[in-house]
Write an enzyme that holds these catalytic residues in place. Sequence first.
Site, PDB file in Angstrom:
ATOM      1  CB  CYS A 351      37.043  41.737  45.066  1.00  0.00           C
ATOM      2  SG  CYS A 351      36.939  40.058  44.585  1.00  0.00           S
ATOM      3  NE  ARG A 380      32.552  31.731  44.910  1.00  0.00           N
ATOM      4  CZ  ARG A 380      33.879  31.672  44.821  1.00  0.00           C
ATOM      5  NH1 ARG A 380      34.453  30.574  44.336  1.00  0.00           N
ATOM      6  NH2 ARG A 380      34.634  32.678  45.205  1.00  0.00           N
ATOM      7  CD  GLN A 398      37.190  33.872  48.997  1.00  0.00           C
ATOM      8  OE1 GLN A 398      36.662  34.976  48.858  1.00  0.00           O
ATOM      9  NE2 GLN A 398      37.637  33.166  47.977  1.00  0.00           N
ATOM     10  CG  ASP A 400      39.003  38.108  49.784  1.00  0.00           C
ATOM     11  OD1 ASP A 400      40.080  38.016  49.190  1.00  0.00           O
ATOM     12  OD2 ASP A 400      37.902  37.971  49.237  1.00  0.00           O
ATOM     13  CG  HIS A 402      40.559  43.192  47.786  1.00  0.00           C
ATOM     14  ND1 HIS A 402      39.652  42.607  48.642  1.00  0.00           N
ATOM     15  CD2 HIS A 402      40.559  42.447  46.662  1.00  0.00           C
ATOM     16  CE1 HIS A 402      39.109  41.557  48.048  1.00  0.00           C
ATOM     17  NE2 HIS A 402      39.643  41.439  46.853  1.00  0.00           N
ATOM     18  CE  LYS A 486      44.527  32.128  39.736  1.00  0.00           C
ATOM     19  NZ  LYS A 486      43.630  31.081  40.263  1.00  0.00           N
ATOM     20  CG  HIS A 532      42.082  40.503  43.986  1.00  0.00           C
ATOM     21  ND1 HIS A 532      40.711  40.588  44.091  1.00  0.00           N
ATOM     22  CD2 HIS A 532      42.417  41.314  42.953  1.00  0.00           C
ATOM     23  CE1 HIS A 532      40.247  41.402  43.164  1.00  0.00           C
ATOM     24  NE2 HIS A 532      41.265  41.850  42.461  1.00  0.00           N
TER      25      HIS A 532
END
Length: 657
Positions: A351, A380, A398, A400, A402, A486, A532
């Site tokens: 992000c 991670r 991911q 991902d 936005h 979320k 997101h």
Amino acid sequence: MSNNLESQGMLSITLPDGTIKQFPKGSTGLDVAMAIGRRLADAALAVTIDSRPADLSTPLDRDCALSILTFDSPEGREVFWHSSSHIMASAVEELFAGSRFGAGPAVEQGFYYDIASEHRFNEDDLRQIEQKMLEIAGRDTPIVREEMTREAAIEFFRTVRHDPYKVEILEDTLKDTPNVSLYHEGGFTDLCTGPHIPSTGKLKAVRLLNISSSFWRGDSSRESMQRIYGIAFPSEKLLKEHLQRLEEAKKRDHRKLGQELGLFMLSPEIGSGLPVWLPNGAIVRQELEAFLREEQRRRGYLPVYTPHIGNIELYRRSGHYPYYSDSQFPPLTYHDEDGKAEQYLLKPMNCPHHHLIYSSEPRSYRDLPIRLTEFGTVYRHEQSGELNGLVRARGFTQDDSHIYCRPDQLVEEICGAIELTQHVFKTLGFDQVQTRLSMHDPENLAKYGGTPEVWEQAEKDVREAAERMGIDYFIGVGEASFYGPKIDFIVRDALGRKWQLGTVQVDYVMPERFELAYVGSDGQKHRPVVIHRAPFGSMERFIGVLIEHTAGNFPLWLAPTQVVVLPIAEDVHDYAREVRDVLQKAGIRTKIDLRSEKIGKKIRESELSKIPCMLVIGQKEQESGEVSLRRHRKGDEGRFSLSALVEKLRLEIERKA
């Protein structure tokens, strides 16, 4: 009327079906269950009072909505399994004197307890503990709640139980809690908020599954403990059914199938938790990515790419560092030619990079919404004991995106993100999907960025979108991200297990931190809202779950090898090659088996390789210019001309049937 009843010592109790019944003040959940029916009373484990879980024996002192919890409900199973962890601890204490106990929660499928003991537990011990648990259950000992001051509880665990772990929790985690609750079961007592089943006799069947290591309070610098996992049921029948599912789960284990089908590998030489995609797995992943890319293209998403590392100040600005510093790899320090030090971090999230892309040029209200998307790899530092093949890795990608939009566009954009996620799940065969609205915990505001007003608005937005989409959702208090609420999608696989996969998140916080702006119709600067969104969540995790859901039997459009050509004898090899070439030119992934093996063996091996289509070719097929089609797990589907087969398979692939 209600006040008059209360003054007469009567309460109005609203049941889940909307029925309102009158009970004397001081009645318990068990009294209510008995009034409804003996069968319900026998099955009752606990209650919820105005949606808050409580013991079955809790006296009712006001008008309320009450629900009786049985093992048939998720809440009832949680109570049952948490109580089972206490019974297990009691059994361990009887068998292995001097054992001390850390945490013992219920989990998705059962329970565990962290135990500090000089004895090293083994498989034989597990069977012995099981027998002792059943013996304790046979005593039908009441499980009794006692409330006391925190100071009195500290004294109890110091002088009566001699349990330093509970003393530490009371002096540290619960230091601001004036009163606490203890639960007594025979000679065993534990610090616990409850609720619990009314007595040990509810437990009828138990299986302790495995032993692993853990650390006190999850801190690797603290004491090492032994974690015993188990599961229990109110009947032997339910245990047998569960054990059958476990056997099926072993067959479907994505790590086992991943190796057998050549999908991915894990190597200590590369590093723990860093999966490597092999050719077959890479094809599955590419097909999934291509599917989502096309769906996103149709919906106006713009692709971007960002680097795998970034300056640590970027993540300090976003809050990912230090919010998640415990789960990140240590910063990389670089010294330039002037000796100036810079620190970089392996990217924990995509992000912040996308926010800088948005702010790299002026934006007008007419430009919005802007939808940026990336298959971005993040890292991670998960604990080694938590790693699990693809579903829990240290490096993962991911899907991902936005979405930067005006407040007046927000709900519509959330609905669009929900619709895309639902489409992905439906296409991949996940028909049972639960939706959780993950909200913040107002009693722990330090966890979150932004103001209470911002959170109120964001949570109102996600509720409105969920209701507009007609979603049957439940609320998860405390499950929000630090920057916003979320919408989490929890799928149930073919074995009934739940996996949290896709997510849609609303964010008013990051636009402030990154000073994101657009020029409105009034000529003034305004803040956009960020959504997101990740339908797959993580490619690794999603594919790991998909492997287990399908048992590796991928649909035709996803299968690494879609067709295998199986000639019966050498004299039809040339025709078999022609068939292979035609299919490959049509874009169908095809292999050929020219080995001098009997056709039965070739078919069996193709079945084991889970190849969707097998084309058996002999003299008859060669003479007629046809092929005989066999389907994996289905058998013979007849003979087809080559052109008809190509059309049939291409249509099935295009439809993602």
